[in-house]
Design a protein around this motif. Structure first.
Motif, PDB file in Angstrom:
ATOM      1  N   LEU A 198       2.518   7.718   8.561  1.00 56.69           N
ATOM      2  CA  LEU A 198       3.764   6.973   8.389  1.00 56.69           C
ATOM      3  C   LEU A 198       4.719   7.755   7.503  1.00 56.69           C
ATOM      4  O   LEU A 198       5.918   7.834   7.759  1.00 56.69           O
ATOM      5  CB  LEU A 198       3.424   5.641   7.743  1.00 56.69           C
ATOM      6  CG  LEU A 198       4.264   4.448   8.102  1.00 56.69           C
ATOM      7  CD1 LEU A 198       4.136   4.165   9.579  1.00 56.69           C
ATOM      8  CD2 LEU A 198       3.793   3.237   7.321  1.00 56.69           C
ATOM      9  N   ASN A 199       4.160   8.352   6.457  1.00 63.34           N
ATOM     10  CA  ASN A 199       4.994   9.121   5.527  1.00 63.34           C
ATOM     11  C   ASN A 199       5.622  10.322   6.219  1.00 63.34           C
ATOM     12  O   ASN A 199       6.748  10.709   5.886  1.00 63.34           O
ATOM     13  CB  ASN A 199       4.177   9.566   4.311  1.00 63.34           C
ATOM     14  CG  ASN A 199       5.064  10.074   3.185  1.00 63.34           C
ATOM     15  OD1 ASN A 199       6.204   9.627   3.039  1.00 63.34           O
ATOM     16  ND2 ASN A 199       4.568  11.015   2.405  1.00 63.34           N
ATOM     17  N   TYR A 246       8.980   9.627   7.498  1.00 64.55           N
ATOM     18  CA  TYR A 246      10.018   9.621   6.465  1.00 64.55           C
ATOM     19  C   TYR A 246      10.352  11.029   5.992  1.00 64.55           C
ATOM     20  O   TYR A 246      11.504  11.330   5.691  1.00 64.55           O
ATOM     21  CB  TYR A 246       9.567   8.766   5.274  1.00 64.55           C
ATOM     22  CG  TYR A 246       9.658   7.303   5.562  1.00 64.55           C
ATOM     23  CD1 TYR A 246       8.683   6.661   6.323  1.00 64.55           C
ATOM     24  CD2 TYR A 246      10.723   6.549   5.103  1.00 64.55           C
ATOM     25  CE1 TYR A 246       8.771   5.316   6.613  1.00 64.55           C
ATOM     26  CE2 TYR A 246      10.820   5.193   5.377  1.00 64.55           C
ATOM     27  CZ  TYR A 246       9.839   4.592   6.133  1.00 64.55           C
ATOM     28  OH  TYR A 246       9.937   3.258   6.421  1.00 64.55           O
ATOM     29  N   CYS A 247       9.325  11.883   5.924  1.00 65.07           N
ATOM     30  CA  CYS A 247       9.568  13.258   5.469  1.00 65.07           C
ATOM     31  C   CYS A 247      10.411  14.028   6.483  1.00 65.07           C
ATOM     32  O   CYS A 247      11.140  14.932   6.119  1.00 65.07           O
ATOM     33  CB  CYS A 247       8.245  13.990   5.243  1.00 65.07           C
ATOM     34  SG  CYS A 247       7.323  13.358   3.840  1.00 65.07           S
ATOM     35  N   GLY A 304       8.573   1.291   2.108  1.00 70.61           N
ATOM     36  CA  GLY A 304       8.967   2.289   1.127  1.00 70.61           C
ATOM     37  C   GLY A 304      10.071   1.849   0.206  1.00 70.61           C
ATOM     38  O   GLY A 304      10.099   2.242  -0.951  1.00 70.61           O
TER      39      GLY A 304
END
Lengths: 226, 196
Positions: free
Chosen positions: A155-156, A159-160, A203
Motif C-alpha cells: 500500500l505504501n 503512495y511513494c 495515511g
C-alpha cells in the motif's frame, strides 16, 4: 485541477480499440496465490515481472489455471521478462528454469531497505521512457492478503510512487490511489467489477471529499480514520 | 468447525461450538444455520435495519454495552476472519479498531494479527516466540507520525517520522522477547503468526 480517468479495462477479455485513456500495462507478480484472472493480466501486459517468489507462483500455478494443457507448455508460454528482488524466496530450480529461457534476473539481495515490489516499480520507472510514464499502468497481482505487514508495505508503494498508475489486485478486490492533485472519473466496468466499493483515507485524514455515482455519496463530509 | 475435527461426528462438533450470540444485518447467514443455532439457545440479534455500521462494529458495541456475565474490566476482543477478502471490508474492520481505540481488539487472519497501540500509552509487547513472529511492522494508519521510538526490533525507530508515502515500518523483525513502542500517533502493530 486536472481530470484523471480510470477504468479497469485490464479486466476485460479485450481492451476496446479507441478506449481512453490509452495505457501501456506492466504486470508485477508477487509471492501470493495467483488470482484466477492472472492469464488475462499477463495478456494485456507488455512487460511482465516477477518479484522474487512471485516466480515460484507463476511456475507452480499458471499450469493449474490450464489443467487441460501440458504444464511445460504453459510454463514456456508464461515466461516473465524480468525477475527482480532480494532472491530469498525464489526456488533455485525456478530461477534456473527462467534464466535458461532468457528471463532477465536482477539480484537485489544487497538492498534490504526496500520491498521487492518497490524494487520492481523502480525498475519499471527507470526502464520506461519519460514520454511514456503518464500512459503507464502497473498491475500488481498478489498484493493483498497474506502477511499484513507485506500488504501495508505494498500500500505504501502506491503512495511513494503517487505519480504512477499502480493497481493492487487480489482475487476479491482491486485498489489504486486517487491523488488529491486531480479530480477523478472512474468508469466502472460493470461486467467485471463492483458493486461493492470504498474510499479510504489511508495515511492522513481527509477534511473534505466529494463524490457522485455512489449509493452513499460524500459531500463535504469529514472522513477520517481517527 | 467440523472440518477441524474430521475424526468426530459433525453434529457433535457443532453442538460443542455453539455461539452465544449471532449479531448483524443477517444478509449472509443461511436460514438453516440460523435456525440450528436458534434452536440451541444462541441469542439472535437482528440489526438488519442498521445499515450505517459494519457487522463487526455491531458486535463490538454489543460486547461493550450489552453482554451480561462478562467481566469487562480486562476485556480483549479477538476477531477471526478480519483480514483478507474484500478490501473495503478489511478497511472497515480496521476503522472499527481505530474508533474503539480504548478497547483491546485484535484482528486475526491465518498469517497475521494486528492491534492498535494508542498514542496515549507507552507500550510493552511481550512476544510469544513459540507462536508469533519474527516478521512484524508498525503502521501509521490514520495520520502521519512525527516521532516514534522502539526497542527490541531489528530496525528500531528512534524519534523517527513515519507516514504513507515515506517510511512505514514493514518487514521488520522481532529481535528480543520484549518490544517497546512509543509514538505521537496511534500505530497499528502487526506480527506474523507461525505456521503451527
Amino acid at each position: 485541477m486536472d481530470l484523471m480517468h480510470h477504468s479497469s479495462t485490464f479486466l476485460l477479455p479485450t481492451i476496446p480499440l479507441h478506449h481512453r485513456p490509452s495505457l501501456t500495462y506492466a504486470l508485477v507478480v508477487l509471492n501470493q496465490t495467483l488470482p484466477r484472472f492472472a492469464p488475462l493480466l499477463w495478456k494485456h501486459a507488455q512487460l511482465r515481472l516477477c518479484a522474487d517468489g512471485g516466480a515460484n507462483r507463476v511456475f507452480d500455478e499458471m499450469p493449474l489455471l490450464f489443467p487441460e494443457e501440458d504444464a511445460s507448455d504453459v510454463r514456456l508460454r508464461y515466461k516473465p521478462d524480468v525477475i527482480n528482488g532480494d532472491m530469498d524466496s525464489i526456488r533455485k530450480e525456478v530461477l534456473d528454469f527462467y534464466r535458461s529461457l532468457g528471463t532477465k534476473i536482477i539480484d537485489k539481495s544487497h538492498d534490504q531497505d526496500t520491498t521487492d515490489l518497490h524494487k520492481c516499480i523502480t525498475y519499471i520507472w527507470d526502464f520506461a521512457p519519460d514520454a511514456n510514464k503518464s500512459s503507464l499502468c502497473i498491475l500488481v497481482a498478489g498484493a493483498l492478503g497474506g502477511r499484513y505487514d507485506h500488504e501495508m508495505g505494498n500500500l505504501n508503494v502506491l503512495y511513494c510512487f503517487s505519480s504512477l498508475r499502480i493497481v493492487l489486485l487480489s482475487d476479491d478486490s482491486l485498489i489504486y490511489l486517487l491523488p488529491r492533485t486531480h479530480h477523478h472519473e472512474i468508469h466502472i466496468q460493470t461486467s467485471v467489477e463492483g458493486p461493492h466499493c470504498g474510499l479510504i483515507p489511508i495515511g492522513a485524514p481527509s477534511r473534505s471529499s466529494t463524490t457522485t455515482g455512489l449509493r452513499w455519496n460524500l459531500s463535504k463530509y469529514m472522513s477520517t480514520l481517527l | 468447525m467440523p472440518l477441524f475435527f474430521p475424526q468426530e461426528g459433525a453434529s457433535d462438533v457443532r453442538r460443542r461450538y455453539k455461539p452465544d450470540v449471532i449479531k448483524g444485518d443477517m444478509d449472509s447467514i443461511r436460514r438453516e444455520v440460523l435456525e440450528f443455532y436458534a434452536s440451541l439457545g444462541t441469542e439472535i440479534v437482528d440489526k438488519s435495519h442498521d445499515q450505517d455500521t459494519t457487522d463487526l462494529h455491531k458486535c463490538v458495541t454489543y460486547i461493550r454495552d450489552s453482554a451480561s456475565g462478562l467481566d469487562k474490566s480486562n476485556l480483549c476482543i479477538l476477531v477471526v476472519g478480519a483480514l483478507g477478502g474484500r478490501f473495503d471490508h478489511e478497511m472497515g474492520n480496521l476503522n472499527v479498531i481505530c474508533r474503539f481505540s480504548y478497547m483491546r481488539i485484535v484482528l486475526l487472519s491465518n498469517d497475521s494479527l494486528i492491534h492498535l497501540l494508542p498514542r496515549t500509552y507507552c507500550h510493552e509487547i511481550h512476544i510469544q516466540t513459540s507462536v508469533e513472529g519474527p516478521h512484524c511492522g508498525l503502521i501509521p494508519i490514520g495520520t502521519p507520525s512525527k516521532s516514534s521510538t522502539t526497542t527490541g526490533l531489528q530496525w528500531d525507530l528512534n524519534n523517527t517520522a513515519m507516514e504513507f508515502g515515506g517510511l512505514v515500518s514493514t518487514s521488520n523483525i522481532v529481535k528480543e522477547e520484549k518490544v517497546t513502542v512509543q509514538s505521537d500517533c496511534d500505530l497499528l502493530w502487526t506480527i506474523s503468526i507461525k505456521k503451527l
